[in-house]
Design an enzyme around this catalytic site. Structure first.
Site, PDB file in Angstrom:
ATOM      1  N   GLU A  52       0.798  -1.527   0.127  1.00  0.00           N
ATOM      2  CA  GLU A  52      -0.343   0.044   0.340  1.00  0.00           C
ATOM      3  C   GLU A  52       0.596   0.724  -0.038  1.00  0.00           C
ATOM      4  O   GLU A  52       2.033   1.325   0.343  1.00  0.00           O
ATOM      5  CB  GLU A  52      -1.251   0.084   1.218  1.00  0.00           C
ATOM      6  N   ARG A 135      -7.393   0.691  12.767  1.00  0.00           N
ATOM      7  CA  ARG A 135      -6.516   1.115  12.913  1.00  0.00           C
ATOM      8  C   ARG A 135      -6.444   2.425  11.630  1.00  0.00           C
ATOM      9  O   ARG A 135      -7.059   2.632  10.655  1.00  0.00           O
ATOM     10  CB  ARG A 135      -6.053   0.089  12.452  1.00  0.00           C
ATOM     11  N   ASN A 137      -5.614   3.531   8.317  1.00  0.00           N
ATOM     12  CA  ASN A 137      -5.308   3.217   6.526  1.00  0.00           C
ATOM     13  C   ASN A 137      -4.314   4.107   5.920  1.00  0.00           C
ATOM     14  O   ASN A 137      -3.818   4.646   6.248  1.00  0.00           O
ATOM     15  CB  ASN A 137      -6.382   2.462   5.862  1.00  0.00           C
ATOM     16  N   GLU A 155     -10.125  -5.520  10.050  1.00  0.00           N
ATOM     17  CA  GLU A 155     -11.374  -6.455   8.973  1.00  0.00           C
ATOM     18  C   GLU A 155     -10.787  -7.648   9.697  1.00  0.00           C
ATOM     19  O   GLU A 155      -9.902  -7.836  10.259  1.00  0.00           O
ATOM     20  CB  GLU A 155     -10.428  -6.759   7.556  1.00  0.00           C
ATOM     21  N   ASN A 188      -9.468   5.717   2.384  1.00  0.00           N
ATOM     22  CA  ASN A 188      -8.857   4.906   1.656  1.00  0.00           C
ATOM     23  C   ASN A 188      -8.030   5.554   0.889  1.00  0.00           C
ATOM     24  O   ASN A 188      -7.958   6.830   1.361  1.00  0.00           O
ATOM     25  CB  ASN A 188      -9.650   4.411   0.256  1.00  0.00           C
ATOM     26  N   ASP A 263      -9.152   1.722  -4.046  1.00  0.00           N
ATOM     27  CA  ASP A 263      -8.649   1.827  -2.807  1.00  0.00           C
ATOM     28  C   ASP A 263      -7.735   3.376  -3.576  1.00  0.00           C
ATOM     29  O   ASP A 263      -8.261   3.998  -2.925  1.00  0.00           O
ATOM     30  CB  ASP A 263      -7.711   0.252  -3.231  1.00  0.00           C
TER      31      ASP A 263
HETATM   32  C1  BGC Z   1      -6.715  -1.785   3.650  1.00  0.00           C
HETATM   33  C2  BGC Z   1      -7.404  -3.102   3.131  1.00  0.00           C
HETATM   34  C3  BGC Z   1      -8.906  -3.630   2.234  1.00  0.00           C
HETATM   35  C4  BGC Z   1      -8.460  -2.871   1.115  1.00  0.00           C
HETATM   36  C5  BGC Z   1     -10.090  -3.191  -0.376  1.00  0.00           C
HETATM   37  C6  BGC Z   1      -7.074  -1.549   1.989  1.00  0.00           C
HETATM   38  O1  BGC Z   1      -6.607  -0.137   1.888  1.00  0.00           O
HETATM   39  O2  BGC Z   1      -5.417  -1.407   3.487  1.00  0.00           O
HETATM   40  O3  BGC Z   1      -7.885  -3.735   4.621  1.00  0.00           O
HETATM   41  O4  BGC Z   1      -9.476  -5.148   2.292  1.00  0.00           O
HETATM   42  O5  BGC Z   1      -8.407  -1.544   1.133  1.00  0.00           O
HETATM   43  O6  BGC Z   1     -10.586  -1.891   0.353  1.00  0.00           O
HETATM   44 CA    CA Z   2      -5.677   1.197   0.269  1.00  0.00          CA
END
Ligand code: BGC
Ligand code: CA
Ligand code: BGC
Length: 358
Positions: A52, A135, A137, A155, A188, A263
């Site tokens: 990521e 958490r 992201n 998750e 995201n 995402d």
């Molecule tokens: C998250 C994942 C998630 C994915 C799909 C990512 O940014 O870190 O945990 O499954 O997005 O939405």
């Molecule tokens: Ca992501």
């Protein structure tokens, strides 16, 4: 072995039926020529669980990215193919360069400062103190040097989680934390328009890319009000609950059939957005002014998670991916799941990443 996918102009033209919603311009013969050299290469062959947050560091010529649940921050040099890694103690959602040196990270429920040489991490601020199962992201630095990062519930398995637990935060240079809004499922992708007046944001399970008004001077998403509206989710259950809507939130793109879940994303030098499609095995370029998808580039893995431009002239698009939740059969079918890819020949360029100023 380097895996190379070359989409010749013929195959792009032939894929017109698949790309029926893509812009007419791209379907014109001249446009076919402009995409004739699009190439997808697997460049970092180590598998991440959830690769990521790629960031290009211009001075070093390196790509920084995280493995969220693998609890690692990687820094890879394409010129030497060397990779350095720092392990974190908790899930690490994002890591961004800091102007005064080192990095700022979103780890667990904390913003932290990372010193790369000593590999030490110190806490800057704690968020979501009332939500122990949350958490951090994705996160990104705004053009004025503030770090924006959002949260989500941890998750049970990919995309299965307690909904509406996340919020979007920012960390200012004085280390004051601002909470912009809550009721987020999976916070995201994010980026800012080239004129800094719009903030683009993805809450993945809405299946949309949204835009907000943005004030670069104050770092605020302005004009807040609260109302109730309907949320549509991945499980197709409709929830009606109060939601704080701020900053003239509006949808700029709705994912199409087969595109999966939006995402990570980044803006290019023409103000278009590149969105990595989780479970869609592709990145798409969209025009946030018109809502039109301009390009689709497929990758040999389904869980494409995020992207950033880098390399000389910012003309290479680096794409991260995930393999978490895949079984052995899936892994055998997609041996590069979790690796990092580079796409060249797109005819688009990125802009340099911002560094945190505090
Ligand atoms: C998250 C994942 C998630 C994915 C799909 C990512 O940014 O870190 O945990 O499954 O997005 O939405
Ligand atoms: Ca992501
Ligand atoms: C979501 C909202 C979102 C809107 C536009 C709706 O389905 O519930 O949160 O702002 O779509 O993206």
């Amino acid at each position: 072995m380097v895996c190379l996918f070359v989409y010749g102009w013929l195959s792009v033209c032939e894929r017109r039926d698949l790309l029926s919603r893509d812009s007419e311009a791209l379907q014109a013969t001249s446009a076919c020529k402009t995409v004739m050299s699009v190439k997808v290469e697997c460049v970092v062959k180590e598998r991440c669980e959830i690769g990521e947050g790629p960031v290009w560091e211009e001075k070093e010529g390196t790509l920084l990215f995280v493995d969220i649940s693998g609890q690692k921050i990687h820094r890879w040099n394409p010129a030497t193919n060397q990779k350095e890694t720092v392990a974190t103690e908790k899930f690490v959602g994002c890591a961004v360069p800091r102007r005064s040196g080192g990095y700022v990270i979103g780890e667990g429920r904390s913003f932290g400062a990372l010193d790369w040489e000593s590999k030490s991490i110190s806490t800057i601020a704690v968020i979501d103190e009332d939500k122990p199962n949350n958490r951090f992201n994705d996160g990104k630095v705004d053009p004025a040097g503030r770090l924006f990062a959002g949260t989500m519930a941890i998750e049970e398995r990919p995309t299965v989680l307690e909904l509406k637990q996340g919020s979007l935060f920012s960390l200012n240079k004085d280390h004051i934390v601002v909470k912009h809004f809550n009721q987020v499922d999976i916070s995201n992708g994010l980026d800012w328009s080239l004129d800094h007046k719009t903030f683009y944001y993805i809450d993945s399970l809405t299946y949309t890319v949204d835009a907000f008004n943005y004030d670069i001077n104050t770092g605020s998403i302005s004009e807040g009000h609260t109302h109730t509206h309907t949320h549509t989710h991945i499980n197709l259950v409709l929830h009606r609950q109060p939601c704080v809507c701020v900053g003239n939130r509006r949808m700029v793109y709705k994912m199409d059939e087969g595109e999966g879940i939006p995402d990570g994303m980044c803006i290019d030098a023409d103000g278009r957005l590149w969105v990595a499609c989780y479970s869609g095995g592709r990145v798409i370029q969209i025009d946030p002014q018109t809502g039109v998808r301009l390009q689709t580039v497929k990758l040999p893995v389904d869980k494409t998670t995020s992207c950033c431009f880098g390399g000389r002239d910012y003309s290479d698009l680096y794409v991260t991916s995930a393999c978490k939740g895949m079984d052995e059969a899936d892994m055998a079918k997609q041996p590069q799941a979790g690796c990092v890819f580079r796409i060249t020949g797109l005819g688009a360029k990125g802009i340099p990443a911002n560094s945190f100023t505090g």
